[in-house]
Design a protein around this motif. Structure first.
Motif, PDB file in Angstrom:
ATOM      1  N   LEU A 201      43.381 -59.641  54.567  1.00  0.00           N
ATOM      2  CA  LEU A 201      44.152 -60.427  55.538  1.00  0.00           C
ATOM      3  C   LEU A 201      44.056 -61.907  55.175  1.00  0.00           C
ATOM      4  O   LEU A 201      42.970 -62.481  55.142  1.00  0.00           O
ATOM      5  N   LYS A 202      45.191 -62.517  54.898  1.00  0.00           N
ATOM      6  CA  LYS A 202      45.206 -63.913  54.451  1.00  0.00           C
ATOM      7  C   LYS A 202      45.202 -64.901  55.609  1.00  0.00           C
ATOM      8  O   LYS A 202      44.532 -65.925  55.575  1.00  0.00           O
ATOM      9  N   ARG A 203      45.985 -64.620  56.637  1.00  0.00           N
ATOM     10  CA  ARG A 203      46.081 -65.557  57.764  1.00  0.00           C
ATOM     11  C   ARG A 203      46.652 -64.840  58.974  1.00  0.00           C
ATOM     12  O   ARG A 203      47.490 -63.954  58.839  1.00  0.00           O
ATOM     13  N   THR A 204      46.190 -65.227  60.143  1.00  0.00           N
ATOM     14  CA  THR A 204      46.736 -64.713  61.393  1.00  0.00           C
ATOM     15  C   THR A 204      47.542 -65.831  62.050  1.00  0.00           C
ATOM     16  O   THR A 204      47.068 -66.969  62.134  1.00  0.00           O
TER      17      THR A 204
ATOM     18  N   CYS B 194      57.165 -71.917  53.779  1.00  0.00           N
ATOM     19  CA  CYS B 194      56.480 -72.507  52.624  1.00  0.00           C
ATOM     20  C   CYS B 194      54.965 -72.374  52.785  1.00  0.00           C
ATOM     21  O   CYS B 194      54.250 -72.077  51.822  1.00  0.00           O
ATOM     22  N   PHE B 195      54.476 -72.563  54.000  1.00  0.00           N
ATOM     23  CA  PHE B 195      53.042 -72.409  54.259  1.00  0.00           C
ATOM     24  C   PHE B 195      52.602 -70.967  53.996  1.00  0.00           C
ATOM     25  O   PHE B 195      51.555 -70.725  53.390  1.00  0.00           O
ATOM     26  N   ILE B 196      53.400 -70.009  54.449  1.00  0.00           N
ATOM     27  CA  ILE B 196      53.090 -68.593  54.215  1.00  0.00           C
ATOM     28  C   ILE B 196      53.060 -68.301  52.713  1.00  0.00           C
ATOM     29  O   ILE B 196      52.163 -67.623  52.214  1.00  0.00           O
TER      30      ILE B 196
ATOM     31  N   PRO C 174      40.652 -66.978  59.900  1.00  0.00           N
ATOM     32  CA  PRO C 174      41.494 -68.165  59.748  1.00  0.00           C
ATOM     33  C   PRO C 174      42.844 -67.919  60.414  1.00  0.00           C
ATOM     34  O   PRO C 174      43.494 -66.910  60.137  1.00  0.00           O
ATOM     35  N   TYR C 175      43.243 -68.809  61.313  1.00  0.00           N
ATOM     36  CA  TYR C 175      44.499 -68.594  62.017  1.00  0.00           C
ATOM     37  C   TYR C 175      45.257 -69.899  62.197  1.00  0.00           C
ATOM     38  O   TYR C 175      44.733 -70.994  61.969  1.00  0.00           O
ATOM     39  N   VAL C 176      46.510 -69.739  62.585  1.00  0.00           N
ATOM     40  CA  VAL C 176      47.445 -70.860  62.702  1.00  0.00           C
ATOM     41  C   VAL C 176      48.180 -70.727  64.031  1.00  0.00           C
ATOM     42  O   VAL C 176      48.511 -69.613  64.452  1.00  0.00           O
TER      43      VAL C 176
END
Length: 228
Positions: free
Chosen positions: A134-137, A218-220, A164-166
């Protein structure tokens, strides 16, 4: 002129007048102009600050072609079904898996709070804790109402699991500029003072005007290692 790898849609975006272009692609920059100088350091808007060329290159990740298929893969009603379960038409879907070419898989998860499915804890929390790749939530927060009690459930879960989340602030087209700015500053203060694992920069977006969507994509692409 757009770079050769820039998608046709983003090439059209680049032809917009400069002020309209910046407002669409970098919404936090536009909001920052309306802050008094003392408030500007509180708004984290340049931690992830790609160029227009970077954003143009990232767009290619999300363009469906014969070689870059973007498709629904499956839905899961239990964790052990992820991600290859094929379900009959009309079956209740809880975790939906979308494959974006060979780049990554996007997982659309059920909401939290009072509308969450009965097995939310067993399914979603277990997935988030145990998925090693899992890269980011991404937590979607309604920018009109701000962080709610239900949002805090998800935030506390991410913090507890050290994920790590956004925070993605949705529906930015529904608010006046003044109300949106107030909400952004309040949420930014919350992120700065009450979280450990949240990426410091907020991502305000609108599915109606498409404001902020190119930057988020772009962030993804960047966090999944596809911004080349």
């Amino acid at each position: 002129m757009a770079a050769p790898s820039t998608s046709r849609v983003f090439a059209e975006v680049l032809r917009l007048p400069q002020r309209q272009l910046m407002k669409l692609v970098y919404p936090l920059r536009e909001l920052e102009q309306h802050l008094v100088p003392d408030s500007r350091p509180d708004l984290q808007q340049s931690i992830f600050d790609p160029s227009l060329d970077d954003i143009g290159r990232a767009e290619s990740v999300f363009v469906a072609t014969a070689r870059n298929r973007i498709e629904y893969v499956s839905s899961a009603v239990r964790l052990e079904h992820a991600p290859d379960l094929r379900q009959p038409e009309g079956h209740t879907k809880k975790m939906n898996f979308f494959k974006v070419g060979k780049h990554f898989t996007l997982v659309d998860m059920p909401g939290y709070g009072y509308r969450a499915p009965g097995d939310f804890v067993d399914m979603v929390e277990t997935y988030l804790k145990e998925r090693k790749n899992l890269k980011r939530t991404f937590l979607l927060v309604d920018s009109v109402v701000g962080i709610t009690k239900n949002d805090n459930i998800a935030i506390e879960m991410c913090e507890e699991f050290t994920l790590p989340y956004v925070m993605v602030l949705t529906k930015t087209d529904k608010s006046s500029k003044g109300h949106l700015l107030k909400q952004v500053l309040q949420i930014q203060k919350f992120v700065n003072t009450q979280t450990q694992g949240c990426f410091p920069q907020l991502f305000p977006v609108s599915a109606v005007t498409y404001s902020g969507i190119h930057l988020l994509k772009c962030f993804i692409a960047n966090v999944t290692g596809n911004l080349k």
